[in-house]
Design an enzyme around this catalytic site. Structure first.
Site, mmCIF file in Angstrom:
data_model
loop_
_atom_site.group_PDB
_atom_site.id
_atom_site.type_symbol
_atom_site.label_atom_id
_atom_site.label_comp_id
_atom_site.label_asym_id
_atom_site.label_seq_id
_atom_site.Cartn_x
_atom_site.Cartn_y
_atom_site.Cartn_z
ATOM 1 N N GLU A 1 0.833 -1.220 0.000
ATOM 2 C CA GLU A 1 0.000 0.000 0.000
ATOM 3 C C GLU A 1 0.864 1.265 0.000
ATOM 4 O O GLU A 1 1.844 1.348 0.744
ATOM 5 C CB GLU A 1 -0.893 -0.032 1.250
ATOM 6 C CG GLU A 1 -1.784 1.188 1.377
ATOM 7 C CD GLU A 1 -2.740 1.060 2.560
ATOM 8 O OE1 GLU A 1 -3.407 0.012 2.708
ATOM 9 O OE2 GLU A 1 -2.807 2.028 3.337
ATOM 10 N N ASP B 1 -13.008 8.293 7.588
ATOM 11 C CA ASP B 1 -13.383 9.075 8.768
ATOM 12 C C ASP B 1 -13.628 10.502 8.329
ATOM 13 O O ASP B 1 -12.836 11.062 7.564
ATOM 14 C CB ASP B 1 -12.254 9.036 9.805
ATOM 15 C CG ASP B 1 -12.085 7.631 10.355
ATOM 16 O OD1 ASP B 1 -13.088 7.065 10.844
ATOM 17 O OD2 ASP B 1 -10.974 7.092 10.265
HETATM 18 P P1 FAD Z 1 -17.225 0.564 8.283
HETATM 19 O O1 FAD Z 1 -17.092 -0.843 7.884
HETATM 20 O O2 FAD Z 1 -18.395 1.332 7.771
HETATM 21 O O3 FAD Z 1 -17.203 0.608 9.884
HETATM 22 C C1 FAD Z 1 -17.048 1.836 10.584
HETATM 23 C C2 FAD Z 1 -17.663 1.737 11.975
HETATM 24 O O4 FAD Z 1 -19.093 1.738 11.883
HETATM 25 C C3 FAD Z 1 -17.313 0.467 12.750
HETATM 26 O O5 FAD Z 1 -17.235 0.801 14.110
HETATM 27 C C4 FAD Z 1 -18.500 -0.459 12.493
HETATM 28 O O6 FAD Z 1 -18.691 -1.394 13.550
HETATM 29 C C5 FAD Z 1 -19.655 0.526 12.375
HETATM 30 N N1 FAD Z 1 -20.661 0.105 11.378
HETATM 31 C C6 FAD Z 1 -20.405 -0.398 10.143
HETATM 32 N N2 FAD Z 1 -21.548 -0.646 9.481
HETATM 33 C C7 FAD Z 1 -22.552 -0.296 10.298
HETATM 34 C C8 FAD Z 1 -23.957 -0.320 10.162
HETATM 35 N N3 FAD Z 1 -24.551 -0.747 9.024
HETATM 36 N N4 FAD Z 1 -24.705 0.121 11.228
HETATM 37 C C9 FAD Z 1 -24.113 0.564 12.358
HETATM 38 N N5 FAD Z 1 -22.768 0.598 12.535
HETATM 39 C C10 FAD Z 1 -21.989 0.195 11.518
HETATM 40 N N6 FAD Z 1 -9.138 5.526 5.543
HETATM 41 C C11 FAD Z 1 -9.092 6.489 4.595
HETATM 42 O O7 FAD Z 1 -9.567 7.607 4.835
HETATM 43 N N7 FAD Z 1 -8.517 6.263 3.377
HETATM 44 C C12 FAD Z 1 -7.992 5.062 3.041
HETATM 45 O O8 FAD Z 1 -7.482 4.897 1.938
HETATM 46 C C13 FAD Z 1 -8.030 4.012 4.014
HETATM 47 N N8 FAD Z 1 -7.562 2.777 3.738
HETATM 48 C C14 FAD Z 1 -7.718 1.761 4.655
HETATM 49 C C15 FAD Z 1 -7.307 0.467 4.304
HETATM 50 C C16 FAD Z 1 -7.461 -0.568 5.201
HETATM 51 C C17 FAD Z 1 -7.042 -1.961 4.782
HETATM 52 C C18 FAD Z 1 -8.007 -0.341 6.496
HETATM 53 C C19 FAD Z 1 -8.129 -1.452 7.490
HETATM 54 C C20 FAD Z 1 -8.395 0.945 6.846
HETATM 55 C C21 FAD Z 1 -8.279 2.003 5.940
HETATM 56 N N9 FAD Z 1 -8.703 3.296 6.235
HETATM 57 C C22 FAD Z 1 -8.633 4.291 5.272
HETATM 58 C C23 FAD Z 1 -9.250 3.607 7.562
HETATM 59 C C24 FAD Z 1 -10.790 3.453 7.589
HETATM 60 O O9 FAD Z 1 -11.384 4.345 6.687
HETATM 61 C C25 FAD Z 1 -11.257 3.737 9.019
HETATM 62 O O10 FAD Z 1 -10.867 2.681 9.858
HETATM 63 C C26 FAD Z 1 -12.734 4.045 9.178
HETATM 64 O O11 FAD Z 1 -12.945 4.494 10.508
HETATM 65 C C27 FAD Z 1 -13.667 2.844 8.974
HETATM 66 O O12 FAD Z 1 -13.768 2.480 7.688
HETATM 67 P P2 FAD Z 1 -14.509 1.089 7.324
HETATM 68 O O13 FAD Z 1 -14.547 1.013 5.863
HETATM 69 O O14 FAD Z 1 -13.898 -0.008 8.062
HETATM 70 O O15 FAD Z 1 -15.959 1.442 7.899
#
Ligand code: FAD
Length: 286
Positions: A14, A105
């Site tokens: 990455e 975020d």
């Molecule tokens: P989600 O899966 O939507 O989860 C976020 C939170 O909401 C969790 O606490 C979950 O339990 C809760 N949640 C999820 N779905 C629901 C629902 N339907 N109802 C109620 N609660 C729910 N960030 C960036 O800005 N840019 C990047 O390029 C980036 N790359 C990343 C790559 C990887 C491999 C990882 C692990 C993280 C990356 N991040 C990136 C960080 C990520 O965006 C943050 O961790 C963010 O807070 C959560 O994203 P997510 O897609 O996991 O969210």
């Protein structure tokens, strides 16, 4: 780990999009060094709220043009459907077929969450708009997402992303292998058998690692913290310790059947290369 052993072990690296010309020149060098390991793909992060939209796109297209697949990250927070539709179309038109779908975020100062609340809605939207064109990776949190209500709810939310059509997951980085094994167990009990690739953060700078880990909810085990504290500003000692610890972690994960590794390179080739060399990654014939 049976569900994971059936998948081939794939490796990915990455990058974040460079912010300056100097950063771009550095990334070219890093890319060419890591390309020698013949990874499955390189991924490029996306600033939530669209702050790196063009720079992510440019980096992805440049990487892909050099012969190894590139996977853009795409976060949906503070975005509209129309916005995401345009980005997907642009990637499709340029032959990009892998994507890392995230919520992201909300950047500080930005008040509106936009038209998507969570990553499962983004995955669903990508499938609606583009069918099976993209191989979709989503994020997984063996140590539980920092904003999650609790571990069970977080797992249910992970499952929603798989049910919406994710093909694979990449984990937040961790140093506790047990958390990953437990997460895979939970997946198997819930009928989830997509590849869940451990995200690996090489250790190069203790204060930076400490800050990141606080923000993203990654645990640095006490014994590691106590050792790292002893090195003070001695970067060489920190890196040598990091290489030892992370090589051992990666070796254990691979031997246990993890379907590859995804390295958060922080646009540096050295530590990732050394760990891969230690593990003979890139020299495998299978
Ligand atoms: P989600 O899966 O939507 O989860 C976020 C939170 O909401 C969790 O606490 C979950 O339990 C809760 N949640 C999820 N779905 C629901 C629902 N339907 N109802 C109620 N609660 C729910 N960030 C960036 O800005 N840019 C990047 O390029 C980036 N790359 C990343 C790559 C990887 C491999 C990882 C692990 C993280 C990356 N991040 C990136 C960080 C990520 O965006 C943050 O961790 C963010 O807070 C959560 O994203 P997510 O897609 O996991 O969210």
């Amino acid at each position: 780990m049976q569900s994971q052993k059936k998948h081939p072990q794939l490796f990915s690296f990455e990058f974040y999009p460079p912010k300056s010309e100097e950063g771009a020149a550095n990334l070219q060098v890093v890319h060419s060094k890591l390309a020698k390991l013949n990874p499955d793909f390189f991924s490029v992060t996306f600033g939530a709220g669209g702050s790196t939209r063009e720079k992510t796109f440019e980096s992805v297209i440049e990487i892909q043009s050099k012969g190894i697949a590139a996977a853009p990250h795409l976060s949906c927070v503070a975005s509209t459907r129309e916005n995401i539709r345009e980005i997907l179309k642009r990637y499709q038109d340029h032959g990009i077929s892998k994507i890392v779908a995230l919520r992201g975020d909300l950047p500080s100062g930005m008040l509106s969450a936009g038209e998507f609340r969570y990553a499962n809605e983004l995955v669903e939207f990508i499938r609606q708009e583009t069918g099976d064109h993209f191989q979709i990776h989503v994020a997984a949190y063996p140590e539980v997402h920092p904003q999650a209500v609790n571990g069970d709810q977080d797992f249910k939310n992970f499952k929603r992303k798989v049910e919406a059509g994710a093909n694979a997951a990449i984990t937040q980085y961790f140093y506790n292998a047990e958390a990953y094994f437990y997460f895979i167990d939970q997946c198997e009990k819930n009928g989830i058998d997509i590849p869940i690739v451990p995200g690996i953060m090489p250790i190069t700078n203790y204060s930076q690692l400490f800050r990141f880990s606080e923000m993203c909810g990654a645990d640095i085990p006490r014994w590691m913290r106590k050792r790292l504290e002893c090195f003070g500003d001695d970067r060489k000692a920190i890196q040598a310790f990091g290489i030892d610890v992370v090589t051992a972690l990666c070796g254990r994960l691979l031997e246990s059947g993890a379907p590859g590794l995804h390295f958060y390179t922080m646009n540096q080739a050295g530590p990732t290369l050394t760990i891969c060399e230690n593990l003979h990654i890139g020299q495998r014939t299978e």
